[in-house]
Scaffold this motif. Structure first.
Motif, PDB file in Angstrom:
ATOM      1  N   PHE A  26     -60.054 -82.323 -92.938  1.00 49.84           N
ATOM      2  CA  PHE A  26     -60.827 -82.905 -94.039  1.00 49.84           C
ATOM      3  C   PHE A  26     -61.163 -81.835 -95.067  1.00 49.84           C
ATOM      4  O   PHE A  26     -61.063 -82.074 -96.277  1.00 49.84           O
ATOM      5  CB  PHE A  26     -62.091 -83.569 -93.493  1.00 49.84           C
ATOM      6  N   ALA A  27     -61.530 -80.647 -94.617  1.00 46.49           N
ATOM      7  CA  ALA A  27     -61.848 -79.552 -95.547  1.00 46.49           C
ATOM      8  C   ALA A  27     -60.620 -79.172 -96.369  1.00 46.49           C
ATOM      9  O   ALA A  27     -60.728 -78.932 -97.583  1.00 46.49           O
ATOM     10  CB  ALA A  27     -62.368 -78.345 -94.781  1.00 46.49           C
ATOM     11  N   VAL A  28     -59.457 -79.129 -95.739  1.00 50.98           N
ATOM     12  CA  VAL A  28     -58.215 -78.824 -96.463  1.00 50.98           C
ATOM     13  C   VAL A  28     -57.932 -79.915 -97.494  1.00 50.98           C
ATOM     14  O   VAL A  28     -57.536 -79.623 -98.632  1.00 50.98           O
ATOM     15  CB  VAL A  28     -57.035 -78.666 -95.469  1.00 50.98           C
ATOM     16  N   ALA A  29     -58.150 -81.177 -97.113  1.00 53.24           N
ATOM     17  CA  ALA A  29     -57.912 -82.289 -98.040  1.00 53.24           C
ATOM     18  C   ALA A  29     -58.886 -82.235 -99.215  1.00 53.24           C
ATOM     19  O   ALA A  29     -58.497 -82.514-100.359  1.00 53.24           O
ATOM     20  CB  ALA A  29     -58.036 -83.625 -97.308  1.00 53.24           C
ATOM     21  N   ARG A  99     -61.283 -88.103 -94.297  1.00 52.60           N
ATOM     22  CA  ARG A  99     -62.718 -88.335 -94.079  1.00 52.60           C
ATOM     23  C   ARG A  99     -62.914 -89.415 -93.019  1.00 52.60           C
ATOM     24  O   ARG A  99     -63.740 -89.273 -92.118  1.00 52.60           O
ATOM     25  CB  ARG A  99     -63.408 -88.755 -95.363  1.00 52.60           C
ATOM     26  N   ALA A 100     -62.136 -90.498 -93.123  1.00 50.78           N
ATOM     27  CA  ALA A 100     -62.235 -91.576 -92.134  1.00 50.78           C
ATOM     28  C   ALA A 100     -61.849 -91.067 -90.745  1.00 50.78           C
ATOM     29  O   ALA A 100     -62.510 -91.407 -89.748  1.00 50.78           O
ATOM     30  CB  ALA A 100     -61.350 -92.749 -92.546  1.00 50.78           C
ATOM     31  N   ASP A 101     -60.791 -90.251 -90.672  1.00 48.37           N
ATOM     32  CA  ASP A 101     -60.382 -89.682 -89.390  1.00 48.37           C
ATOM     33  C   ASP A 101     -61.479 -88.793 -88.817  1.00 48.37           C
ATOM     34  O   ASP A 101     -61.776 -88.843 -87.613  1.00 48.37           O
ATOM     35  CB  ASP A 101     -59.091 -88.863 -89.541  1.00 48.37           C
ATOM     36  N   GLU A 104     -64.410 -90.893 -87.550  1.00 45.41           N
ATOM     37  CA  GLU A 104     -64.065 -91.539 -86.279  1.00 45.41           C
ATOM     38  C   GLU A 104     -64.124 -90.538 -85.122  1.00 45.41           C
ATOM     39  O   GLU A 104     -64.665 -90.831 -84.062  1.00 45.41           O
ATOM     40  CB  GLU A 104     -62.676 -92.186 -86.369  1.00 45.41           C
ATOM     41  N   ALA A 105     -63.571 -89.354 -85.332  1.00 50.23           N
ATOM     42  CA  ALA A 105     -63.611 -88.326 -84.282  1.00 50.23           C
ATOM     43  C   ALA A 105     -65.055 -87.914 -83.998  1.00 50.23           C
ATOM     44  O   ALA A 105     -65.432 -87.718 -82.829  1.00 50.23           O
ATOM     45  CB  ALA A 105     -62.788 -87.110 -84.704  1.00 50.23           C
ATOM     46  N   HIS A 106     -65.862 -87.799 -85.042  1.00 52.65           N
ATOM     47  CA  HIS A 106     -67.272 -87.437 -84.862  1.00 52.65           C
ATOM     48  C   HIS A 106     -68.016 -88.533 -84.103  1.00 52.65           C
ATOM     49  O   HIS A 106     -68.830 -88.256 -83.214  1.00 52.65           O
ATOM     50  CB  HIS A 106     -67.925 -87.193 -86.224  1.00 52.65           C
TER      51      HIS A 106
END
Length: 160
Positions: A26-29, A99-101, A104-106
């Motif tokens: 997410f940070a890379v995106a 962000r959605a991924d 979901e992982a969180h």
């Protein structure tokens, strides 16, 4: 006291690792999206500069060869602006997916953490109950021993 052992600990470790990877992705995106926005802003600034140059060139004497050269440069920059805008839109959608991924992982990690918290609480409650039962048993045995003592061995409350 029995030591606490959470049976889903390996699951928690795997999910924490997955959440960490998703956070990094997410940070890379986000970084790619910010760069694409900066590229789009720079491209729009170049297009605005070309537009200003074309308008100011029309105020002076008209030179067809020079105007053709400026117009081709303007078209290239306009095409680059369009490509930068498409790249920014793609980067935004990729960022939203990451962000959605990550969320979901969180969420999955938090489920395991809540389960561990509940299991720790239940373990603590059970341990406290066992400890209280041992104290009660100890107090009952001690009271029983003192009640069994012969009356002769007891000391009088008041001495005469």
């Amino acid at each position: 006291m029995k030591r606490f052992r959470f049976p889903l600990r390996p699951v928690a470790v795997v999910r924490a690792h997955r959440e960490s990877r998703a956070r990094e992705a997410f940070a890379v995106a986000v970084h790619a999206y910010v760069e694409s926005e900066e590229n789009l802003a720079a491209s729009r600034a170049r297009v605005a500069h070309f537009e200003a140059a074309l308008c100011s060139g029309r105020r002076d004497s008209f030179n067809a060869a020079e105007e053709t050269h400026h117009l081709q440069g303007y078209r290239r920059e306009a095409a680059a602006e369009l490509a930068a805008e498409r790249a920014m839109i793609a980067a935004r959608s990729a960022m939203q997916q990451k962000r959605a991924d990550y969320l979901e992982a969180h969420r999955q990690l938090e489920v395991v953490r809540r389960l561990e918290t509940k299991a720790r609480s239940a373990h603590r409650h059970e341990t406290n109950r066992e400890e209280q039962a041992e104290f009660d048993d100890f107090a009952t045995r001690r009271a029983g021993r003192e009640a069994v003592k012969p009356a002769a061995r007891r000391e009088p409350l008041f001495s005469s």
